[in-house]
Design an enzyme around this catalytic site. Structure first.
Site, PDB file in Angstrom:
ATOM      1  CD  GLU A  46      -2.893  -1.371   2.316  1.00 42.21           C
ATOM      2  OE1 GLU A  46      -2.923  -0.613   3.329  1.00 42.21           O
ATOM      3  OE2 GLU A  46      -3.995  -1.972   2.028  1.00 42.21           O
ATOM      4  CB  CYS A  55      -3.563  -6.425  -5.919  1.00 46.56           C
ATOM      5  SG  CYS A  55      -4.944  -4.914  -5.887  1.00 46.56           S
ATOM      6  CD  GLU A  57      -4.904 -10.700  -6.089  1.00 43.95           C
ATOM      7  OE1 GLU A  57      -3.970  -9.747  -5.560  1.00 43.95           O
ATOM      8  OE2 GLU A  57      -5.878 -11.007  -5.577  1.00 43.95           O
ATOM      9  CB  CYS A  89      -9.509  -6.163  -7.396  1.00 45.15           C
ATOM     10  SG  CYS A  89      -7.918  -5.711  -8.200  1.00 45.15           S
ATOM     11  CB  CYS A  92      -5.672  -8.629  -9.840  1.00 38.90           C
ATOM     12  SG  CYS A  92      -4.909  -7.360  -8.593  1.00 38.90           S
TER      13      CYS A  92
HETATM   14  N1  THU Z   1      -5.906  -6.325  -2.762  1.00 39.08           N
HETATM   15  C1  THU Z   1      -4.963  -7.207  -3.020  1.00 39.08           C
HETATM   16  O1  THU Z   1      -4.024  -7.366  -2.968  1.00 39.08           O
HETATM   17  N2  THU Z   1      -5.718  -7.963  -4.490  1.00 39.08           N
HETATM   18  C2  THU Z   1      -6.837  -7.693  -4.568  1.00 39.08           C
HETATM   19  O2  THU Z   1      -7.235  -8.268  -5.605  1.00 39.08           O
HETATM   20  C3  THU Z   1      -7.677  -6.683  -4.140  1.00 39.08           C
HETATM   21  C4  THU Z   1      -7.249  -6.046  -3.073  1.00 39.08           C
HETATM   22  C5  THU Z   1      -5.560  -5.388  -1.435  1.00 39.08           C
HETATM   23  C6  THU Z   1      -5.124  -3.879  -2.003  1.00 39.08           C
HETATM   24  C7  THU Z   1      -5.489  -3.199  -0.688  1.00 39.08           C
HETATM   25  O3  THU Z   1      -4.043  -3.034  -0.035  1.00 39.08           O
HETATM   26  C8  THU Z   1      -6.367  -4.024   0.225  1.00 39.08           C
HETATM   27  O4  THU Z   1      -6.208  -5.453  -0.534  1.00 39.08           O
HETATM   28  C9  THU Z   1      -7.464  -3.646   0.463  1.00 39.08           C
HETATM   29  O5  THU Z   1      -8.341  -3.201  -0.756  1.00 39.08           O
END
Ligand code: THU
Length: 133
Positions: A46, A55, A57, A89, A92
């Site tokens: 983040e 993310c 993935e 998401c 990704c």
């Molecule tokens: N996040 C992922 O790592 N992968 C996803 O496919 C969706 C969301 C993370 C992004 C962020 O750091 C946290 O999850 C909350 O959204």
């Protein structure tokens, strides 16, 4: 230990490295490569400027490309502590669609183990593609 278990373990380990001070939601992902023992993993990273967040993935996919270039990815395991487990998401999934076939398997796991198997086409039936099919 079979390959799926090893990839799950790798995703779980990557999740421990997640940098998620803003959401508190840690995600780990790991990828198996066809015909190879080598695994790639990623965690979410983040940023104070939230849009800079990457993310888990996409971290894993980008890592595989950085090391091997575009290769045949076999399957992915995504680990979160959500019950039921969270899917990747849409962003990704779109990135998966760039590098993987529609029948690419995506396993969703909780901290305890794998719970569900999807194919990329289940989660993203119509990826963006500027070239009409
Ligand atoms: N996040 C992922 O790592 N992968 C996803 O496919 C969706 C969301 C993370 C992004 C962020 O750091 C946290 O999850 C909350 O959204």
């Amino acid at each position: 230990m079979d390959k799926l278990d090893m990839v799950f373990k790798k995703a779980l380990e990557a999740r421990n490295n997640a940098y998620a001070p803003y959401s508190g939601f840690k995600v780990g992902a790991a990828l198996a490569v066809k015909g190879m023992d080598r695994l790639f993993s990623g965690c979410n990273v983040e940023n104070a400027s939230y849009g800079g967040t990457i993310c888990a993935e996409r971290t894993a996919i980008v890592s595989s490309i950085a090391v091997l270039g575009k290769v045949d990815l076999e399957f992915c395991v995504v680990v979160t502590d959500s019950v039921p487990p969270s899917p990747p998401c849409a962003l990704c999934l779109q990135v998966f669609s760039e590098f993987c076939d529609p029948d690419f398997p995506i396993y969703l796991a909780t901290l305890k183990g794998i719970e569900k198997k999807f194919f990329l086409r289940d989660l993203l039936p119509v990826p963006f593609n500027k070239i009409p099919d």
